[in-house]
Design a protein around this motif. Structure first.
Motif, PDB file in Angstrom:
ATOM      1  N   ALA A  53       0.822  -1.211   0.000  1.00 21.81           N
ATOM      2  CA  ALA A  53       0.000   0.000   0.000  1.00 21.81           C
ATOM      3  C   ALA A  53       0.855   1.260   0.000  1.00 21.81           C
ATOM      4  CB  ALA A  53      -0.925  -0.003   1.218  1.00 21.81           C
ATOM      5  N   MET A  54       2.032   1.186   0.604  1.00 24.39           N
ATOM      6  CA  MET A  54       2.907   2.360   0.693  1.00 24.39           C
ATOM      7  C   MET A  54       3.782   2.538  -0.539  1.00 24.39           C
ATOM      8  SD  MET A  54       1.893   3.437   3.604  1.00 24.39           S
ATOM      9  CE  MET A  54       3.018   4.772   4.001  1.00 24.39           C
ATOM     10  N   ALA A  55       4.123   1.436  -1.210  1.00 22.96           N
ATOM     11  CA  ALA A  55       5.086   1.488  -2.315  1.00 22.96           C
ATOM     12  C   ALA A  55       4.730   2.501  -3.403  1.00 22.96           C
ATOM     13  CB  ALA A  55       5.273   0.096  -2.912  1.00 22.96           C
ATOM     14  N   PRO A  56       3.433   2.682  -3.763  1.00 24.69           N
ATOM     15  CA  PRO A  56       3.112   3.677  -4.793  1.00 24.69           C
ATOM     16  C   PRO A  56       3.471   5.112  -4.399  1.00 24.69           C
ATOM     17  CG  PRO A  56       1.311   2.108  -4.559  1.00 24.69           C
ATOM     18  CD  PRO A  56       2.253   1.864  -3.422  1.00 24.69           C
ATOM     19  N   LEU A  57       3.773   5.349  -3.132  1.00 29.39           N
ATOM     20  CA  LEU A  57       4.170   6.688  -2.698  1.00 29.39           C
ATOM     21  C   LEU A  57       5.612   7.003  -3.081  1.00 29.39           C
ATOM     22  CD1 LEU A  57       2.687   6.772   0.934  1.00 29.39           C
ATOM     23  CD2 LEU A  57       1.563   7.283  -1.237  1.00 29.39           C
ATOM     24  N   ASP A  58       6.337   6.026  -3.611  1.00 31.46           N
ATOM     25  CA  ASP A  58       7.747   6.224  -3.963  1.00 31.46           C
ATOM     26  C   ASP A  58       7.856   7.011  -5.269  1.00 31.46           C
ATOM     27  OD1 ASP A  58      10.463   6.149  -3.954  1.00 31.46           O
ATOM     28  OD2 ASP A  58      10.654   3.982  -4.184  1.00 31.46           O
ATOM     29  N   VAL A  59       7.355   8.237  -5.216  1.00 30.03           N
ATOM     30  CA  VAL A  59       7.373   9.152  -6.360  1.00 30.03           C
ATOM     31  C   VAL A  59       7.722  10.545  -5.846  1.00 30.03           C
ATOM     32  CG1 VAL A  59       5.687   7.846  -7.725  1.00 30.03           C
ATOM     33  CG2 VAL A  59       4.881   9.581  -6.107  1.00 30.03           C
ATOM     34  N   ALA A  60       8.075  11.432  -6.764  1.00 33.61           N
ATOM     35  CA  ALA A  60       8.404  12.813  -6.403  1.00 33.61           C
ATOM     36  C   ALA A  60       7.140  13.513  -5.905  1.00 33.61           C
ATOM     37  CB  ALA A  60       8.997  13.539  -7.601  1.00 33.61           C
ATOM     38  N   THR A  61       7.109  13.823  -4.607  1.00 37.01           N
ATOM     39  CA  THR A  61       5.924  14.385  -3.964  1.00 37.01           C
ATOM     40  C   THR A  61       6.219  15.788  -3.447  1.00 37.01           C
ATOM     41  OG1 THR A  61       5.291  12.150  -3.267  1.00 37.01           O
ATOM     42  CG2 THR A  61       4.222  13.988  -2.126  1.00 37.01           C
ATOM     43  N   PRO A  62       5.313  16.749  -3.666  1.00 37.95           N
ATOM     44  CA  PRO A  62       5.517  18.094  -3.110  1.00 37.95           C
ATOM     45  C   PRO A  62       5.591  18.038  -1.586  1.00 37.95           C
ATOM     46  CG  PRO A  62       3.732  18.087  -4.720  1.00 37.95           C
ATOM     47  CD  PRO A  62       4.074  16.659  -4.458  1.00 37.95           C
ATOM     48  N   GLU A  63       6.365  18.932  -0.991  1.00 37.25           N
ATOM     49  CA  GLU A  63       6.564  18.860   0.456  1.00 37.25           C
ATOM     50  C   GLU A  63       5.271  19.094   1.229  1.00 37.25           C
ATOM     51  OE1 GLU A  63       8.289  22.955   2.025  1.00 37.25           O
ATOM     52  OE2 GLU A  63       9.627  22.070   0.544  1.00 37.25           O
ATOM     53  N   ASP A  64       4.338  19.884   0.672  1.00 39.08           N
ATOM     54  CA  ASP A  64       3.093  20.132   1.393  1.00 39.08           C
ATOM     55  C   ASP A  64       2.096  18.980   1.270  1.00 39.08           C
ATOM     56  OD1 ASP A  64       2.422  20.459  -1.251  1.00 39.08           O
ATOM     57  OD2 ASP A  64       1.528  22.442  -1.024  1.00 39.08           O
ATOM     58  N   ALA A  65       2.465  17.931   0.527  1.00 39.47           N
ATOM     59  CA  ALA A  65       1.578  16.774   0.359  1.00 39.47           C
ATOM     60  C   ALA A  65       2.139  15.513   1.006  1.00 39.47           C
ATOM     61  CB  ALA A  65       1.329  16.526  -1.128  1.00 39.47           C
TER      62      ALA A  65
END
Length: 242
Positions: A53-65
């Protein structure tokens, strides 16, 4: 200066357990460790669900998100664990810890999510600091002044967690921090932290520059100490690539 996260991870079933119920993710933006619990091979399913469930978060994410992304990942994990229990009642009681760190695409911020007794440590300028607080029965005793931290390490109920991802409502801890070049993060299951002293962890983190070799050395120390539990380690460095 552009800060990046570089990571390596390893896991071992240890010397006593017949299987490995830990899971990990060591990526470019996300690192995470999960330690499953529950019989009928349900612990390894729970930890795999959490990391999946967490693995898809391994992307360039804005700091406020960052925090919202971690919160959503935990909601997805919780829902999937709930569904897995509904599909097979013998899985009732299965669950997993989760400690995850998400690095912002700008390199200017990171966010941490934590539930259970896996840990995140920050090794900065030669000093090792435990960033997460264990969700355990013995930690509650320490907080109340009833036992010392040293006594907690050998307490017969030290493995009793007070919350984990089990398909119902949970209250993870979230935090944001400013990274620095040279920071080294250690995420691990209690199979490491229960058998290897913090000062030894600090020595290895200081001396072993290569991340994969550092993770391997930490697991070897746990094995030498008897490794009664699964051992999982992620070493992540904040580096300046300019």
């Amino acid at each position: 200066m552009t800060l990046k996260l570089r990571s390596a991870g390893r896991s071992d079933r240890g010397l006593i357990r017949s299987g490995n119920q830990d899971a990990l993710h060591a990526g470019t933006w996300l690192v995470a460790v999960a330690d499953g619990m529950g019989g009928m091979a349900a612990g390894d399913l729970a930890s795999a669900i959490a990391i999946g469930a967490m693995a898809p978060l391994d992307v360039a994410t804005p700091e406020d998100a960052l925090v919202a992304a971690l919160q959503n990942g935990i909601l997805v994990a919780t829902d999937r664990i709930r569904q897995a229990v509904a599909q097979d009642p013998q899985r009732e009681g299965m669950g997993t810890t989760l400690t995850a760190l998400l690095f912002a695409r700008t390199g200017s911020c990171l966010a941490l999510a934590h539930v259970g007794d896996s840990r995140a440590y920050l090794f900065r300028e030669g000093v090792l600091k435990q960033i997460t607080r264990d969700d355990t029965f013995v930690q509650l005793l320490v907080d109340q002044g009833l036992i010392t931290p040293d006594q907690a390490g050998s307490h017969p109920r030290r493995a009793v967690v007070t919350q984990a991802l089990q398909g119902d409502e949970v209250k993870p801890t979230y935090a944001t921090m400013l990274p620095r070049a040279g920071d080294r993060w250690l995420l691990c299951s209690d199979g490491l932290s229960n058998v290897v002293r913090a000062d030894t962890l600090a020595e290895v983190l200081a001396e072993t520059v290569d991340r994969d070799a550092c993770a391997a050395r930490l697991i070897d120390l746990a094995l030498r100490a008897g490794a009664p539990d699964n051992v999982t380690v992620v070493v992540a460095d904040v580096v300046d690539e300019d």
